[in-house]
Every structure is written in C-alpha cells, then in structure tokens.
Design an enzyme around this catalytic site. Structure first.
Site, PDB file in Angstrom:
ATOM      1  N   ASP A   1       0.858  -1.181   0.000  1.00 56.47           N
ATOM      2  CA  ASP A   1       0.000   0.000   0.000  1.00 56.47           C
ATOM      3  C   ASP A   1       0.894   1.230   0.000  1.00 56.47           C
ATOM      4  O   ASP A   1       1.664   1.459   0.946  1.00 56.47           O
ATOM      5  CB  ASP A   1      -0.921   0.005   1.225  1.00 56.47           C
ATOM      6  CG  ASP A   1      -1.740   1.278   1.321  1.00 56.47           C
ATOM      7  OD1 ASP A   1      -2.637   1.471   0.480  1.00 56.47           O
ATOM      8  OD2 ASP A   1      -1.463   2.096   2.227  1.00 56.47           O
TER       9      ASP A   1
ATOM     10  N   GLU B   1      -1.378  -1.438  -5.890  1.00 61.15           N
ATOM     11  CA  GLU B   1      -2.550  -0.659  -6.247  1.00 61.15           C
ATOM     12  C   GLU B   1      -2.401  -0.061  -7.647  1.00 61.15           C
ATOM     13  O   GLU B   1      -1.290   0.161  -8.120  1.00 61.15           O
ATOM     14  CB  GLU B   1      -2.765   0.477  -5.250  1.00 61.15           C
ATOM     15  CG  GLU B   1      -2.935   0.042  -3.824  1.00 61.15           C
ATOM     16  CD  GLU B   1      -2.947   1.229  -2.896  1.00 61.15           C
ATOM     17  OE1 GLU B   1      -4.042   1.620  -2.438  1.00 61.15           O
ATOM     18  OE2 GLU B   1      -1.870   1.801  -2.630  1.00 61.15           O
TER      19      GLU B   1
ATOM     20  N   ASP C   1      -3.228   2.376   6.867  1.00 56.12           N
ATOM     21  CA  ASP C   1      -2.262   1.799   5.932  1.00 56.12           C
ATOM     22  C   ASP C   1      -2.081   0.302   6.155  1.00 56.12           C
ATOM     23  O   ASP C   1      -1.996  -0.464   5.188  1.00 56.12           O
ATOM     24  CB  ASP C   1      -0.916   2.522   6.066  1.00 56.12           C
ATOM     25  CG  ASP C   1      -1.023   3.996   5.705  1.00 56.12           C
ATOM     26  OD1 ASP C   1      -1.935   4.356   4.940  1.00 56.12           O
ATOM     27  OD2 ASP C   1      -0.194   4.795   6.191  1.00 56.12           O
TER      28      ASP C   1
END
Length: 532
Positions: A278, A366, A450
């Site tokens: 992330d 991502e 996170d």
C-alpha cells in the site's frame, strides 16, 4: 518458430541466412520470418543481424528471446580542453537546430497543404525527414560537418516522436492528457542532450573511459564495471549512448541488450509467499506478507526536508547579479539541492522494489490515479507532497524488475476500496478523509489505515475482484437455483469507493457519477431479483 525483426530489410537478411520464409499478410511481406526446426540452431545467424527481435512459437504465443534491454547512467567530467568542451555544446546546438528545421518544414508543408491540396508534403518519418535534411543541409547549415551526423538525426527523431504523440492524442489513440503540437526549441529552455546510435561507441577496459563518436574519450567519475564486463564477454550489445547536461554536469546514459541469463539468475528468498503493498504519503509503502507481518518503508520526502534551505538559497540567488561569480555559486548551491532530492527519491524507490522482488514470489500493488490524487484537495501543498513522494516511478520500476526475476506482479482494481473495508470483520471503516486511524462500524475496533489497506491488497484475488473473503459493501448475485451460491461465485458492489479520489475533478466527477448510477441501477435490479 516465428522471429519478428524490427524492419523488413532485417527480416529478409535473416531469411537469406537461415533459409526461412517471410510471412506474407494481405499479399504484403511482413518483418516476420518462419524458421524451420529448432531455433537454437539459427540463434547465431539471427543475432548476427540484430538482437532486438521477438520470438513466437507456431501457435503465436510469445516466448523468451534470451535478451532483455536495460540501461545505465554514468556521470563524466567536463573536458579540460576548451575545444572539446565547445564541441560538446556544438552537438547540443546541432540537435536543436535540426529539430527546429524539421518543425519549420512540417509547418510550412501544413500551410501549403491548406492552400493547395495537390502539394506534396514530406512524410513525418525519420527516413523522409533525414533525406530532406541531407538535401538542404549545405544551404541551411554549412557548418554541419563539424558535428556527428547523429546529432542531427537525434533532433529529427525527437520531433518525429513528438508529432506521433500529438497525432495519436488528437485521434484518441493516446491515453492521458491531450498532447499539444510541438514548439520550437530555445537555447535557454531546452535540455542539452544528444543521442548516438552508430559510430565509435565503447567503454574502455580501464573502466573509467567512455568513447563517443566525434567527441572522443570522456572520463567517467564512476566505475563502469557493471556493464563493461558484460560487453567484454560478449554477453551484451551496446545499442545507443545519450550525452546530456543536467545541473551543470555531464552524464552519459548507455542502453544495451543483455542476455537474460545474466540478469535473471536470482530467486526470491520466500518462493511461495505473497505480499500486498500500500503506497502512501505518511509512509512510502506499507507491505503485509502472508504471515501477517507488517513492514513500513518511510517516506524520505526530500523536497520537504530541504524546502527551508531551498528558500534561503533562492533568496540569495535573486539578490545576485546574473553572470557574476556570486550568482554562479548560488546557482550551483540550488542545483546541488535539486540533485540531492532526485537521488534520494530514486534510491528509495529502488530499495523498495528490490526488497519486494528479492523476498516474495507474488507482489500485489494498487492501480493509483496520481493525477486525481494531486487534485483531490485542490491545495498546492498536497500536490507538492504527492509529487515529492515519486509514486509514479514505483510501478514501472517494479514491473521490469519483477519480469527479470520471474516474480508475478498483480495490479489490484483501481476501484477496490482497500481503505474502507475492515480486514478482520469486513465491516465499513469510518473516519476523517485523511485520518491515520479508522473505526469499524461493526466491531467498533480502531485500526491503522495503511496496515489494513496492505492486508486487503494482499488478500485481493483476480477471481473475486472487489472482495476480500466477504465484504459488507457487496451483495451476491441473484441465485439461479436453490443452491447457496451464485452461478460464477462473483460478488457485485452496492457502492464502490475510489482510494485515489479520482471523482473530485469536474470531468472525472461526471464520469464517475454516471458510472456509479449505472452500478446502483444494476445492483438494485439484482437485489429485486434476489428478493423474488
């Protein structure tokens, strides 16, 4: 086996040497050659023509060719000989002159075409423009013999690429922002650079000397061993060299083709492990592996840490007289801070990506919309923080490293709400827009944003996009029978959250609102069907 070369002329040479057959499509020859038997018995012949080829089996599936393209950059010293230093500046100006000449030629052809449809324009190709340059160079540039021909070819090639980008953007074949028509290059704004593709290009055995055509030998401030040893063993082919000036310093960037066995001989320390990464601004990356371990890579934020010093040096520079020694010293200090920021940002991305490919066999990341992230809060400070993190270079860097190391890289769907789903109970997380800790509506547990997002990204699956085991933000497809599962096991969202806040811009907001309304209408029909 089918070998695809770069040009039809190369394909014809390969066919003559190997006895292969040129593949014909629609009655026209293509740069593809059908080889008989095993490819390894023809490899030496094909590589003698070019190592930049693609290899496919008889079914059309691409297979490894045994070569990969990579590059390296070295800083070189400015020559103490004033004649050689002026020769370098002359090459920079020659590239710029050829670019401006070609652009003027294209614009004049476009104006003449509007007045007379029968006007014959010069095609926007490197071959056609170079041929026209060779015809007119004695009149427009009688000094052309002082520089290498590659300087002029480099400028024309850059214009051809710029025209191609403008044309594709205008016709809708290029994604992203609209690309404007090329403009003339000025000496004050244009970056000084020149690219060499032919001629005397080599790295000497002393591993401190780089030789370029016409310019000659340049002393490297770094050891060139990392690519010179491959060239000496004939395990690599030097494709081109680019000489550029940045921050008042000289750099030589070498692009070369290296045998795949040389660069892909590593294996992950955890061959069966999967990890989710992330990316963010508080921390550069938060990664979660299969054992639930969380590792945080801090964000160096090099621009933010040097912002106070940059402002002080900038004020000092504004008080100096341009051209004076004090002005040059202040400008050098500002360039030093710029160089420091670039190197720190680049090194942090390389360390992160190298760690991922060295330890894990599958990396899930991502699909960030960085342009929307910069505009999400409509504040210059936030846009500066997004750019300072250098997130845009993470995915391409990880892509080529994962391909060489044999690591599988999975890109999570952009609209997967990784920060809105509680990983443990799949409830909705609520809190401030940029809050570090969020609270679950179901179990009322406070979690780190996170860490929770990294766990969700790790458990995201291609077979069930938008779903981490079970999600409170989704509803199953209507059942076709009396069984307890849907036909294809897929799960469809009642609402989707965009992690990158891509729905904040006016244009993007309209697109996302229309898409959200379509999803809601579809899901309402699904719910009605389920109730029936």
């Amino acid at each position: 086996m089918i070998v695809t070369m770069r040009t039809k002329a190369q394909a014809q040479r390969v066919a003559d040497i190997t006895g292969g057959v040129i593949v014909v499509k629609n009655g026209k020859p293509t740069p593809k050659v059908q080889l008989q038997g095993d490819f390894e018995q023809h490899r030496a012949a094909v590589e003698s023509v070019s190592v930049l080829f693609r290899l496919c089996d008889d079914a059309g599936e691409q297979v490894p060719s045994g070569w990969t393209v990579t590059g390296a950059s070295f800083e070189v010293e400015w020559p103490k000989d004033q004649h050689k230093a002026s020769l370098i500046h002359s090459h920079f100006g020659a590239r710029r002159a050829a670019y401006n000449w070609a652009l003027a030629k294209v614009k004049s052809d476009m104006e003449a075409k509007q007045q007379n449809e029968d006007h014959l324009s010069t095609p926007w190709t490197l071959e056609a423009l170079r041929k026209q340059w060779n015809i007119e160079k004695n009149e427009i540039a009688p000094w052309w013999g002082e520089n290498s021909k590659e300087a002029y070819a480099s400028g024309i090639a850059d214009l051809v690429q710029a025209l191609s980008g403008w044309s594709h953007s205008k016709n809708g074949r290029r994604r992203g922002r609209k690309v404007g028509f090329p403009k003339f290059k000025s000496k004050r704004k244009d970056q000084n650079r020149v690219r060499f593709t032919t001629g005397a290009m080599r790295l000497e055995d002393d591993r401190r000397t780089i030789v370029l055509p016409t310019i000659g030998a340049l002393q490297s401030r770094e050891n060139t061993r990392r690519i010179q040893r491959h060239l000496a063993k004939n395990n690599a082919r030097l494709l081109n060299c680019t000489l550029s000036e940045r921050w008042g310093r000289l750099f030589v960037s070498c692009q070369l083709a290296v045998r795949t066995s040389i660069v892909s001989n590593r294996s992950p320390s955890k061959p069966n492990a999967r990890v989710g990464a992330d990316l963010g601004l508080r921390a550069l990356a938060t990664i979660a592996d299969g054992d639930g371990n969380i590792k945080v890579f801090p964000n160096p934020a090099p621009l933010r840490t040097t912002l106070t010093e940059r402002r002080r040096v900038g004020r000092n520079l504004s008080r100096r007289i341009p051209g004076s020694n004090g002005y040059r010293r202040a400008k050098a200090k500002l360039a030093k801070l710029d160089r420091k920021c670039v190197y720190i940002r680049r090194e942090s991305i390389h360390q992160l990506t190298r760690y991922l490919v060295d330890h894990y066999s599958q990396v899930q990341i991502e699909d960030l919309n960085l342009a929307a992230m910069r505009q999400s809060m409509r504040r210059r400070a936030f846009r500066r923080s997004v750019s300072d993190a250098g997130l845009g270079s993470f995915r391409p860097t990880l892509t080529y490293k994962a391909e060489r190391a044999g690591v599988k890289m999975v890109v999570v769907d952009r609209f997967f709400p990784s920060s809105q789903i509680h990983h443990n109970c799949t409830g909705r997380l609520t809190g401030a827009k940029l809050a570090k800790r969020l609270t679950c509506e179901v179990c009322h547990v406070e979690v780190d944003r996170d860490d929770n997002a990294a766990l969700n990204i790790r458990d995201w699956s291609v077979t069930s996009p938008g779903l981490v085991e079970a999600s409170a933000l989704s509803v199953p497809r209507p059942l076709s029978g009396t069984g307890g599962s849907s036909d294809d096991g897929m799960t469809y969202h009642l609402e989707r959250g965009c992690k990158t806040s891509s729905n904040t811009g006016r244009t993007q907001r309209g697109k996302n609102n229309s898409r959200t309304s379509e999803i809601k209408v579809r899901d309402e029909n699904l719910v009605k069907g389920a109730s029936l």
